[in-house]
Design a protein around this motif. Sequence first.
Motif, PDB file in Angstrom:
ATOM      1  N   ASP A  38      53.587  46.814  32.053  1.00 29.22           N
ATOM      2  CA  ASP A  38      52.259  46.927  32.651  1.00 29.22           C
ATOM      3  C   ASP A  38      52.302  46.163  33.976  1.00 29.22           C
ATOM      4  O   ASP A  38      52.562  44.958  34.000  1.00 29.22           O
ATOM      5  N   SER A  39      52.033  46.848  35.075  1.00 26.27           N
ATOM      6  CA  SER A  39      52.286  46.260  36.391  1.00 26.27           C
ATOM      7  C   SER A  39      51.138  45.442  36.977  1.00 26.27           C
ATOM      8  O   SER A  39      51.243  44.977  38.114  1.00 26.27           O
ATOM      9  N   HIS A  40      50.059  45.222  36.209  1.00 23.12           N
ATOM     10  CA  HIS A  40      49.010  44.359  36.765  1.00 23.12           C
ATOM     11  C   HIS A  40      48.093  43.813  35.678  1.00 23.12           C
ATOM     12  O   HIS A  40      47.207  44.502  35.180  1.00 23.12           O
ATOM     13  N   ILE A  41      48.316  42.556  35.318  1.00 21.26           N
ATOM     14  CA  ILE A  41      47.421  41.807  34.442  1.00 21.26           C
ATOM     15  C   ILE A  41      47.126  40.479  35.120  1.00 21.26           C
ATOM     16  O   ILE A  41      48.045  39.758  35.509  1.00 21.26           O
ATOM     17  N   THR A  42      45.861  40.159  35.293  1.00 25.97           N
ATOM     18  CA  THR A  42      45.485  38.890  35.909  1.00 25.97           C
ATOM     19  C   THR A  42      45.492  37.787  34.864  1.00 25.97           C
ATOM     20  O   THR A  42      45.027  37.984  33.734  1.00 25.97           O
ATOM     21  N   VAL A  43      46.007  36.625  35.233  1.00 22.30           N
ATOM     22  CA  VAL A  43      46.008  35.468  34.341  1.00 22.30           C
ATOM     23  C   VAL A  43      44.672  34.738  34.485  1.00 22.30           C
ATOM     24  O   VAL A  43      44.363  34.221  35.559  1.00 22.30           O
ATOM     25  N   PRO A  44      43.851  34.680  33.426  1.00 21.39           N
ATOM     26  CA  PRO A  44      42.589  33.938  33.528  1.00 21.39           C
ATOM     27  C   PRO A  44      42.856  32.451  33.764  1.00 21.39           C
ATOM     28  O   PRO A  44      43.856  31.899  33.273  1.00 21.39           O
ATOM     29  N   LEU A  45      41.982  31.809  34.480  1.00 22.75           N
ATOM     30  CA  LEU A  45      42.163  30.395  34.788  1.00 22.75           C
ATOM     31  C   LEU A  45      42.060  29.516  33.551  1.00 22.75           C
ATOM     32  O   LEU A  45      42.535  28.374  33.557  1.00 22.75           O
ATOM     33  N   ASP A  46      41.446  30.029  32.472  1.00 19.13           N
ATOM     34  CA  ASP A  46      41.331  29.242  31.244  1.00 19.13           C
ATOM     35  C   ASP A  46      42.313  29.697  30.165  1.00 19.13           C
ATOM     36  O   ASP A  46      42.193  29.317  29.001  1.00 19.13           O
ATOM     37  N   PHE A  47      43.286  30.513  30.532  1.00 15.93           N
ATOM     38  CA  PHE A  47      44.253  31.020  29.552  1.00 15.93           C
ATOM     39  C   PHE A  47      45.062  29.866  28.985  1.00 15.93           C
ATOM     40  O   PHE A  47      45.565  29.013  29.719  1.00 15.93           O
ATOM     41  N   GLY A  48      45.188  29.837  27.666  1.00 18.12           N
ATOM     42  CA  GLY A  48      45.923  28.778  27.004  1.00 18.12           C
ATOM     43  C   GLY A  48      45.067  27.615  26.547  1.00 18.12           C
ATOM     44  O   GLY A  48      45.552  26.723  25.852  1.00 18.12           O
ATOM     45  N   THR A  49      43.786  27.603  26.903  1.00 21.02           N
ATOM     46  CA  THR A  49      42.888  26.541  26.467  1.00 21.02           C
ATOM     47  C   THR A  49      42.287  26.900  25.112  1.00 21.02           C
ATOM     48  O   THR A  49      42.495  27.995  24.584  1.00 21.02           O
ATOM     49  N   ALA A  50      41.540  25.976  24.522  1.00 19.78           N
ATOM     50  CA  ALA A  50      40.926  26.197  23.214  1.00 19.78           C
ATOM     51  C   ALA A  50      40.064  27.451  23.237  1.00 19.78           C
ATOM     52  O   ALA A  50      39.203  27.607  24.109  1.00 19.78           O
ATOM     53  N   GLY A  51      40.310  28.332  22.285  1.00 19.37           N
ATOM     54  CA  GLY A  51      39.589  29.602  22.233  1.00 19.37           C
ATOM     55  C   GLY A  51      40.268  30.708  22.998  1.00 19.37           C
ATOM     56  O   GLY A  51      39.916  31.880  22.843  1.00 19.37           O
ATOM     57  N   ASN A  52      41.241  30.363  23.845  1.00 22.00           N
ATOM     58  CA  ASN A  52      41.998  31.354  24.614  1.00 22.00           C
ATOM     59  C   ASN A  52      43.497  31.089  24.511  1.00 22.00           C
ATOM     60  O   ASN A  52      44.241  31.249  25.476  1.00 22.00           O
ATOM     61  N   GLU A  53      43.938  30.685  23.323  1.00 21.15           N
ATOM     62  CA  GLU A  53      45.330  30.334  23.114  1.00 21.15           C
ATOM     63  C   GLU A  53      46.240  31.549  23.296  1.00 21.15           C
ATOM     64  O   GLU A  53      45.901  32.663  22.907  1.00 21.15           O
ATOM     65  N   ALA A  54      47.403  31.296  23.870  1.00 18.68           N
ATOM     66  CA  ALA A  54      48.347  32.388  24.136  1.00 18.68           C
ATOM     67  C   ALA A  54      48.923  32.980  22.861  1.00 18.68           C
ATOM     68  O   ALA A  54      49.285  34.157  22.821  1.00 18.68           O
ATOM     69  N   ASP A  55      49.018  32.163  21.799  1.00 15.87           N
ATOM     70  CA  ASP A  55      49.674  32.608  20.574  1.00 15.87           C
ATOM     71  C   ASP A  55      48.691  32.989  19.474  1.00 15.87           C
ATOM     72  O   ASP A  55      49.065  33.073  18.304  1.00 15.87           O
ATOM     73  N   LYS A  56      47.434  33.242  19.844  1.00 13.50           N
ATOM     74  CA  LYS A  56      46.431  33.671  18.876  1.00 13.50           C
ATOM     75  C   LYS A  56      45.799  34.984  19.329  1.00 13.50           C
ATOM     76  O   LYS A  56      45.673  35.249  20.519  1.00 13.50           O
ATOM     77  N   ASP A  57      45.412  35.786  18.338  1.00  9.32           N
ATOM     78  CA  ASP A  57      44.782  37.079  18.613  1.00  9.32           C
ATOM     79  C   ASP A  57      43.318  36.830  18.944  1.00  9.32           C
ATOM     80  O   ASP A  57      42.442  36.932  18.087  1.00  9.32           O
ATOM     81  N   GLY A  58      43.068  36.488  20.196  1.00 12.17           N
ATOM     82  CA  GLY A  58      41.726  36.101  20.613  1.00 12.17           C
ATOM     83  C   GLY A  58      40.912  37.257  21.162  1.00 12.17           C
ATOM     84  O   GLY A  58      41.250  38.430  20.994  1.00 12.17           O
ATOM     85  N   LYS A  59      39.839  36.922  21.858  1.00 10.85           N
ATOM     86  CA  LYS A  59      38.929  37.931  22.404  1.00 10.85           C
ATOM     87  C   LYS A  59      39.418  38.515  23.723  1.00 10.85           C
ATOM     88  O   LYS A  59      38.917  39.543  24.162  1.00 10.85           O
ATOM     89  N   GLY A  60      40.367  37.864  24.363  1.00  8.26           N
ATOM     90  CA  GLY A  60      40.856  38.344  25.647  1.00  8.26           C
ATOM     91  C   GLY A  60      41.697  39.604  25.498  1.00  8.26           C
ATOM     92  O   GLY A  60      42.079  40.006  24.394  1.00  8.26           O
ATOM     93  N   GLN A  61      42.009  40.202  26.628  1.00  7.12           N
ATOM     94  CA  GLN A  61      42.754  41.462  26.618  1.00  7.12           C
ATOM     95  C   GLN A  61      44.264  41.261  26.566  1.00  7.12           C
ATOM     96  O   GLN A  61      45.011  42.204  26.291  1.00  7.12           O
ATOM     97  N   PHE A  62      44.705  40.036  26.823  1.00 10.76           N
ATOM     98  CA  PHE A  62      46.144  39.753  26.789  1.00 10.76           C
ATOM     99  C   PHE A  62      46.414  38.453  26.062  1.00 10.76           C
ATOM    100  O   PHE A  62      45.798  37.420  26.343  1.00 10.76           O
TER     101      PHE A  62
END
Length: 456
Positions: free
Chosen positions: A58-82
């Motif tokens: 996928d050639s374009h996904i923006t990294v949210p500024l809060d990615f990896g914080t509580a509720g937006n963990e990289a290793d959890k199936d959260g509400k975000g799109q990535f």
Amino acid sequence: MTTPRSRKALFTGVPLALALVVGAGLAAWDHWWRDNPGYPVKVMEQARQLHERLLSFDSHITVPLDFGTAGNEADKDGKGQFDLVKANRGQLSGAALTIFGWPELWNGPNAPHKPTAGFVEEARNQQEVRYKIITGLVRDFPNQVAIAYTPDDFRRLHGEGKFAIFISMLNAYPLGHDLSLLDLWTARGMRMFGFSYIGNNDWADSSRPLPFFNDSPDALGGLSDIGKQAVKRLNDLGVIIDVSQMSTQALEQVAQLSRTPLVASHSAPRAMVDIPRNLSDKEMQLIKASGGVVQIVGFSQYLRPLTQKTQDKLNVLRERFDLPPLPNLAMALMPGDPIIAAWPEQKFGEYAGQLYGILEEEPKASLKDLGDAIDYAVRKIGIDHVGISSDFNEGGGVKGWENVGDIRNVTAELLTRGYSEADIAKLWGGNFLRVWDQAQKAASPAIASTHKAVQP
């Protein structure tokens, strides 16, 4: 009186059997039908099997500024799109995670407000935050994810079952007039650079000039002097030039100056929706002539015109703000009327907020709409020059492709349209990797060698 063993077995066995049947049914439903927008089981199984061996990008996904914080963990199936869970579920091999910086228009003190001296610094801070998020992701999950610095890295990581991060950058605004920052970011792993976003900058005109920033269409006549120098420097660095969001004149000049193939990392044909943000047939032909790729984006408002109901709501809003009826769809999708340059900040904020609120209520485009756009591009410029992107976390997503876990649905749509597995492999990353190979081979020899050794 004792209960016969056969009756005991019946009393315990029937519920157990029913539970097993129900459990198996739920598992089958989860495997075949969850997030499936209605494709036959046979098609979904073919898509699943294809993604077992397909290199997908996928050639374009923006990294949210809060990615990896509580509720937006990289290793959890959260509400975000990535996140890594969704990427694994969708069998997505890798993606361009975009280091993106834009002025503090919406999030600064007393926002929205006109440009200030602190805008560039804030945009640079956003770049740094996103870079630290990416490198932190690699540090924290080394068995799941790594950065691909070369096409061979990407292929190797795919073979190892790791998610491959391709670092891209969007918007020259934070770089000011410092061309050397391209060298710095290339050394840090950037492999694709896009000049433009909403609003012109000192390097290039945008396809969406923003009157609130005192922009006007084609203010630079395409590229500035530093923009032209940047094309040559990016070629020397082996960095892919991303022409999405550029004005037509800027794109034409890049096509004339670049000695390597161009990529539109997240664009759609203007034939789908007639707005400058989308690519005309001529622009797509220029990208093809360079040997490049148009990555068709799953962004609803670029794939299908706004419904009349939404346009009517926007016209009511425009009347309240003393604006004429919508002259075109471009003015429907952003606060772009020239008169807005004279508005006070409060009025602009009220209008922009209500405009985007109305747009959020517009029904999403479908996988069919995305498939139609891919079909159109393939007919116009050929299967070797088309790819796929989502623009997740910046408004991307269509019905059936809501997050990175849904990519097999896109493949199912392509299969129903008669695309071969070889063609789908080209669309999902083969074409992009070819361009990446060519860009790096054209780099200056001394620079090309550093691509193999760079580390975050």
